[in-house]
Scaffold this motif. Sequence first.
Motif, PDB file in Angstrom:
ATOM      1  N   ASP A 377       4.206  -8.342 -18.558  1.00  0.00           N
ATOM      2  CA  ASP A 377       4.960  -7.082 -18.453  1.00  0.00           C
ATOM      3  C   ASP A 377       4.801  -6.241 -19.707  1.00  0.00           C
ATOM      4  OD1 ASP A 377       6.134  -6.530 -16.023  1.00  0.00           O
ATOM      5  OD2 ASP A 377       7.863  -7.833 -16.380  1.00  0.00           O
ATOM      6  N   ARG A 378       4.920  -6.896 -20.871  1.00  0.00           N
ATOM      7  CA  ARG A 378       4.816  -6.155 -22.126  1.00  0.00           C
ATOM      8  C   ARG A 378       3.454  -5.487 -22.251  1.00  0.00           C
ATOM      9  NH1 ARG A 378       8.244 -10.235 -24.100  1.00  0.00           N
ATOM     10  NH2 ARG A 378       6.508 -11.661 -24.471  1.00  0.00           N
ATOM     11  N   SER A 383      -0.612   1.436 -22.725  1.00  0.00           N
ATOM     12  CA  SER A 383      -1.790   2.141 -22.210  1.00  0.00           C
ATOM     13  C   SER A 383      -2.984   1.199 -22.329  1.00  0.00           C
ATOM     14  CB  SER A 383      -2.048   3.427 -23.008  1.00  0.00           C
ATOM     15  OG  SER A 383      -2.458   3.095 -24.332  1.00  0.00           O
ATOM     16  N   SER A 384      -4.061   1.484 -21.612  1.00  0.00           N
ATOM     17  CA  SER A 384      -5.240   0.611 -21.658  1.00  0.00           C
ATOM     18  C   SER A 384      -5.755   0.465 -23.081  1.00  0.00           C
ATOM     19  CB  SER A 384      -6.354   1.162 -20.753  1.00  0.00           C
ATOM     20  OG  SER A 384      -5.958   1.113 -19.410  1.00  0.00           O
ATOM     21  N   ALA A 412     -12.539  -4.476 -20.286  1.00  0.00           N
ATOM     22  CA  ALA A 412     -11.974  -4.205 -18.957  1.00  0.00           C
ATOM     23  C   ALA A 412     -10.650  -4.940 -18.847  1.00  0.00           C
ATOM     24  CB  ALA A 412     -12.923  -4.672 -17.856  1.00  0.00           C
ATOM     25  N   SER A 413      -9.684  -4.332 -18.196  1.00  0.00           N
ATOM     26  CA  SER A 413      -8.398  -5.014 -18.027  1.00  0.00           C
ATOM     27  C   SER A 413      -7.707  -4.552 -16.758  1.00  0.00           C
ATOM     28  CB  SER A 413      -7.492  -4.765 -19.247  1.00  0.00           C
ATOM     29  OG  SER A 413      -7.068  -3.418 -19.303  1.00  0.00           O
ATOM     30  N   ASN A 418       1.539  -3.477 -12.479  1.00  0.00           N
ATOM     31  CA  ASN A 418       1.585  -2.018 -12.387  1.00  0.00           C
ATOM     32  C   ASN A 418       0.515  -1.455 -11.458  1.00  0.00           C
ATOM     33  OD1 ASN A 418       3.608  -2.149 -14.269  1.00  0.00           O
ATOM     34  ND2 ASN A 418       2.316  -1.663 -16.012  1.00  0.00           N
ATOM     35  N   TYR A 419      -0.295  -2.325 -10.863  1.00  0.00           N
ATOM     36  CA  TYR A 419      -1.361  -1.875  -9.981  1.00  0.00           C
ATOM     37  C   TYR A 419      -0.741  -1.418  -8.654  1.00  0.00           C
ATOM     38  CZ  TYR A 419      -5.781  -2.091  -7.337  1.00  0.00           C
ATOM     39  OH  TYR A 419      -6.875  -1.798  -6.562  1.00  0.00           O
TER      40      TYR A 419
END
Length: 518
Positions: A377-378, A383-384, A412-413, A418-419
């Motif tokens: 969650d954190r 932001s990416s 990449a992440s 949140n998706y």
Amino acid sequence: MDTKFMLNMCKLSNSQQSKHITILGAGIAGLVAAYELERMGHTVDIMEGSPRVGGRIWTHRFGNEQDAPYAELGAMRIPSDHQHTLHYVKELGLADKLCKFVTVFEEQNAFMNIEGNIFRMKDAPRLLQERYQGIFTDTRYNEKTRLFAAWLKTIVNTISPGNLRESLDADLKSHLMDELERLDLEPYFSEDGETIDLNSFIKDHPSFRARCSKALDMFLSDIIVETSHDLLQIKGGMDQIIQRLVASINSPIICNLQVVAMRVRDGYTEIDYLSNGEKHTRRCDYVLCTIPFSVMRKMELEGFDERKLDSIHNTIYCPATKVAFHTQSAFWEKQGIKGGASFSGEGVRQSYYPSVKFNPKSGSVMLASYTIGDDADRMGNMSSSERHHYVKNIVSKVHPELQSNGMVADVASIAWGNYKWSAGGCTVHWSDDMSDESNHTISYLEAARPQNTLFFAGEHCSKYPAWLQGSIESALEAIYDIVSHKHSTVTATKFCLIGTVHGKTTQTNQNRGLAQVA
């Protein structure tokens, strides 16, 4: 796959009239269902809300070359006893690509970061008790008990979310140390005394699990699987199973069709969906919904009974976040690391190394961070760029090579919590709200229970949450129920769909499903 189950499916396919089924979601549950229903002579069409197929199987490739290095941002391993999953791997011609997945604690040269102190796993016995104070240094307990407890704490800390780490600490202080003291722990230490075999210990001593908090007890089942030495992967990427399924399905898969409403009627289901910003309504004979409940609960739902609505709104999803680095080289190999994972500590948790070889000219890939729960969650709320910077700084404490100029070529992440199309990494059965295992059984059976001609599948509808096995098994059970279901046929309303099939915009007139697109 279970022979009796398949024989029953064959009998049904020979005795039932062809049905038309609309499948919502093109993850593995939806694709397996489409594959099997078509083989049984039924007509299907597949609507996917996102721009891509595969759901939570997501192989990210760092380059367009066939042998480009890759990272698994979603599902990445297959337990060797998950027969449904392995059945499709073999049936789709991927058996020769199955290989061992080296998991956490298997690579003794990997690192551990315990409270800022970095050491090799093989050195853990000597150092763990020095780092853990309090109960772990209490001389009322013998040395084996204290060392075993220190290992148990390390394993749980590495894999579990924060609330379960706290549960273990509380249980050890209150009574679990006494439970360990009375047991013979010697058989569960390796010959050199460097590691413990937690899997065998848990299997041999159910009384120990029974004395843990209920949430921790259930999570130990996941730990047994995650730390197993019998995990497999598909060399070349887990998405190959998705690609083979898509190629084997005759009906097109229409992406970018977001379902916003479902209305259960007498003998049919009505669906509202968005296409290019416009709202359309469709009337369906049968619907198989594989959309996660975390997404469904944001839709307009009508005609559902109260128990079903309660299941949709209260099924618990655990967030998961992954961050992968495309590195200039596999620098960790010089340190004797050939796979497995390090415990990088702080909010990053597990850092995995590939246990397959990539073309050295293309560099390599490190899954620098894999987290669940509060840690996920954190990072998911960053932001990416913040997330990538944060992970690089923490993992660099274990691997300073990452700070070398040009070492990290790309990142990449994914923050599954949140998706938009999953709103969570997976469902869980080890929440504090689950007082016992029977509650989990009730929960997944309720999640799978149909509403008239609206059926459900996905990992949330199974006894294997978070695993491909669960998604596949629930899909097979749902199609059995659909094929055996009897009701008066309702002709679907003629309508027009605009969506994307394999990256191309298409428009298809509908009367009995999605027309084949060349």
